[in-house]
Design a protein around this motif. Structure first.
Motif, short mmCIF file in Angstrom:
data_model
loop_
_atom_site.label_atom_id
_atom_site.label_comp_id
_atom_site.label_asym_id
_atom_site.label_seq_id
_atom_site.Cartn_x
_atom_site.Cartn_y
_atom_site.Cartn_z
N HIS A 40 42.66 38.26 48.70
CA HIS A 40 41.61 37.94 47.72
C HIS A 40 41.70 38.66 46.39
CE1 HIS A 40 39.45 37.19 51.71
NE2 HIS A 40 39.73 36.02 51.21
N SER A 61 40.56 41.34 45.36
CA SER A 61 39.23 41.72 44.88
C SER A 61 38.86 43.13 45.34
CB SER A 61 38.19 40.72 45.39
OG SER A 61 36.89 41.18 45.12
N ASN A 62 38.64 44.02 44.36
CA ASN A 62 38.19 45.38 44.69
C ASN A 62 36.76 45.35 45.20
OD1 ASN A 62 40.56 46.58 43.81
ND2 ASN A 62 39.83 46.71 41.71
N ASP A 63 35.96 44.49 44.62
CA ASP A 63 34.55 44.45 45.00
C ASP A 63 34.36 43.99 46.44
OD1 ASP A 63 32.81 43.57 41.88
OD2 ASP A 63 33.60 45.45 42.67
N PRO A 73 35.38 34.91 48.82
CA PRO A 73 35.31 35.11 50.27
C PRO A 73 33.90 35.40 50.79
CG PRO A 73 36.47 36.92 49.19
CD PRO A 73 36.25 35.90 48.16
N THR A 129 31.71 39.25 40.91
CA THR A 129 32.68 39.96 41.75
C THR A 129 33.82 40.37 40.83
OG1 THR A 129 32.09 38.61 43.67
CG2 THR A 129 34.17 39.78 43.78
N ASP A 130 34.13 41.65 40.82
CA ASP A 130 35.16 42.19 39.92
C ASP A 130 34.85 41.83 38.47
OD1 ASP A 130 37.24 41.11 42.52
OD2 ASP A 130 36.81 43.21 42.07
#
Lengths: 354, 279
Positions: free
Chosen positions: A105, A107-109, B221, B193-194
């Protein structure tokens, strides 16, 4: 004499195995450290290298304690050595799970939000290990009545073995969860992402449960092979990626052709952007606008293609106009084009847009 | 009788026959309107419609949003002109579902070629006070769910475009052209997100005070969690700012209908009249 020579040979074999493992780990760590792209993935990979190196070093350092098992002269310090190796394995697999998540993904979050509790079992284990060490050191042993020492040692052994099995259980759960993540992603996004985990999992499981004998520990080599496989599949994935922009290269187009042919649907749209100016600046603009589930490809002729499922023409027009506007603000003129595939071979459709 | 086009510039002239909730749409891209006046310039009939699937590969359709008819004859004349205009814009069929239609007008429409029937409206009205009692309201949304009042225009457009790449996600065909100010700024929210917007719950407040969710979607996700958090956030703000308001939920596809059925079992739409005609 022969017994001693055999012991020396076995002792050296252990050292040699672990030194080979450390050299391999070191090489991969150097590759990761010098790779300027995909920084977050490289950092995660470096951590895995350090943890695998920790398993190797523990194997070497605590060999002398393990050897005492054969002579029946073991003391309480031996089991916290094993437990330390279990802790390194636990951390290694936990880090690997985060690596799989990030590979899927980017994605860090998502990691911060979904994995904030991943370290709790580790801290529980650390407290228990520290407690075990405090309970089973010589200071404590000297104060236990002799008639109770055996029972005390036995209980300690059972408790730490139980801890070791709990850690292994959590590790197995991490493997299953990694499979779940990959399967969920495969279902959500139909185009392959090349995150391959099975060979690595097999190596890790062998590393956890296979031991030839107490004098030839091969855990570290299995984990090192597993680490090498992570590196290999990562390297293969990166072969599809343009190092300057992080977008896919033309090599990935073959993957897209095969994917859309197999899907057998017409559902495919392409928006092309041809910048007259710095392509890297254009890439920076595009990165802010990439929709979920679409793939952006950088072509060798300077064009960028955004490939998605079949798109509404008015949405595509609006998308192109917003990006063109932003690119113009950054001093880049852009030509745009849009098409949705209709009953023609996939490759022909793509070539038309290239 | 003469036919006049209803547009954004002259919609106020029809405020006596067209509600403010419908009238405000005349500034939008795909809304059209016609009115039939008598020789004394009195409004005899009027119709507002929205074009649907205009730039998609499927047939273009028209959905009638409002019909007014002082007398059935004028409606017939009006609908003839409507047919001409609709076919010029490649409309293949026209349909409607209206709760405010009286039997006289319904019969007149039937006489003009529409296949009219009584149905349960797809729109469900839920008071904000009832939304507050939902079980999910016990949770607190995280701090990455925020009101769109805090969102800059560029990020707003980026987020909208990302979501619109998924098909059929919005109740508004022209959503990508709608300004951010169209939506209730505090009740509407987004998730990031991010540092990138990846989900919206956009709510429009009609002049009558009714709130209507127009876009409720997220990507990534964790989209299911994000959807739940956005709902909690919006309901909390609606309860704070519009405690006595009602929310109109349009069950425009199976997913929305299933969600309404799950959250509000037994909730039904008002009786309505629906009709369809091939152009």
């Amino acid at each position: 004499m022969a017994g001693t020579a055999q012991e020396i040979l076995v002792y050296n074999r252990n050292i040699v195995i672990n030194i080979i493992a450390l050299i391999l780990i070191g090489s991969m760590a150097i590759w990761a450290a010098t790779n300027k792209h995909r920084v977050r993935e490289m950092r995660m990979f470096m951590r895995m290298c350090v943890l695998t190196a920790g398993i190797s070093i523990c194997d070497i350092v605590y060999y002398s304690e393990m050897k005492k098992l054969q002579t029946g002269d073991a003391n309480a310090a031996i089991f916290w050595g094993w437990v330390l190796i279990d802790v390194f394995m636990f951390l290694m697999v936990g880090q690997w799970l985060l690596f799989v998540e990030y590979s899927l993904h980017q994605s860090n979050d998502v990691i911060k939000r979904d994995y904030k509790y991943i370290m709790i079992p580790f801290w529980v284990a650390v407290v228990f290990i520290a407690g075990s060490y405090l309970l089973y050191n010589d200071f404590v042993f000297d104060r236990i009545p002799p008639e109770h020492i055996e029972a005390y040692g036995l209980i300690g052994g059972y408790i730490t073995r139980a801890l070791s099995w709990i850690a292994k259980g959590i590790i197995v759960f991490y493997y299953i969860f990694a499979y779940y993540l990959v399967a969920k992603e495969k279902k959500r996004i139909k185009i392959p992402n090349y995150v391959v985990i099975t060979p690595t999992v097999i190596c890790f499981i062998l590393g956890m449960f296979y031991n030839r004998d107490y004098l030839t520990r091969v855990q570290s080599i299995f984990f090192t092979v597993g680490l090498f496989l992570i590196w290999f599949f990562m390297f293969r994935r990166f072969a599809f990626m343009d190092p300057e922009t992080g977008f896919f290269t033309e090599k990935y187009l073959k993957v897209l052709y095969d994917n859309y042919e197999k899907a057998g649907e017409n559902g495919c749209s392409i928006i092309s952007f041809t910048p007259k100016g710095d392509p890297l600046k254009m890439a920076d603009v595009l990165k802010e606008w990439i929709p979920e589930d679409s793939k952006t490809v950088r072509l060798s002729n300077g064009k960028f293609l955004v490939v998605s499922e079949a798109l509404n023409r008015s949405v595509a027009k609006r998308y192109m106009s917003l990006i063109t506007e932003q690119a113009r603000e950054d001093g880049i003129d852009v030509e745009t084009d849009f098409a949705t595939r209709a009953d023609e071979p996939v490759q022909k459709f793509f070539e038309k847009m290239m | 009788m003469n036919i006049k086009e209803i547009m954004e510039d002259n919609i106020e002239d029809y405020s006596s026959v067209i509600s403010d909730d419908v009238a405000e749409n005349m500034e939008r891209m795909y809304f059209r309107g016609l009115a039939c006046h008598d020789d004394d310039d009195n409004i005899q009939s009027a119709i507002i419609w929205e074009l649907r699937s205009v730039e998609k590969d499927t047939d273009t359709e028209a959905r009638i949003e409002c019909v007014y008819a002082e007398n059935p004859d004028s409606l017939g004349t009006l609908l003839e002109e409507y047919h001409n205009q609709a076919t010029d814009e490649d409309v293949v069929r026209t349909f409607f579902e209206l709760t405010s239609l009286d039997d006289k007008v319904g019969s007149a429409l039937g006489g003009c070629g529409f296949d009219v029937s009584s149905v349960e409206s797809r729109d469900v009205i839920i008071p904000v006070s009832e939304l507050r009692t939902l079980p999910l309201m016990k949770k607190r949304p995280p701090d990455y769910v925020k009101s769109i009042a805090d969102l800059d225009l560029k990020s707003y457009h980026q987020g909208i475009m990302k979501i619109l790449f998924k098909d059929d996600v919005s109740a508004m065909e022209d959503l990508s052209y709608i300004p951010k100010t169209w939506f209730e700024q505090d009740v509407s929210c987004y998730v990031t997100t991010d540092d990138k917007v990846n989900g919206f719950l956009l709510v429009h407040e009609f002049p009558s005070g009714i709130l209507m969710p127009v876009l409720y979607n997220a990507t990534g996700p964790d989209f299911l969690k994000d959807l739940a958090y956005m709902m909690i956030y919006s309901i909390a703000w609606a309860a704070k700012k519009h405690p006595d308001a009602k929310v109109l939920v349009r069950r425009r596809n199976k997913n929305v209908a299933a969600m309404v059925g799950k959250l509000f079992p037994g909730k039904k739409g008002f009786p309505a009249m629906a009709g369809k005609r091939e152009e």
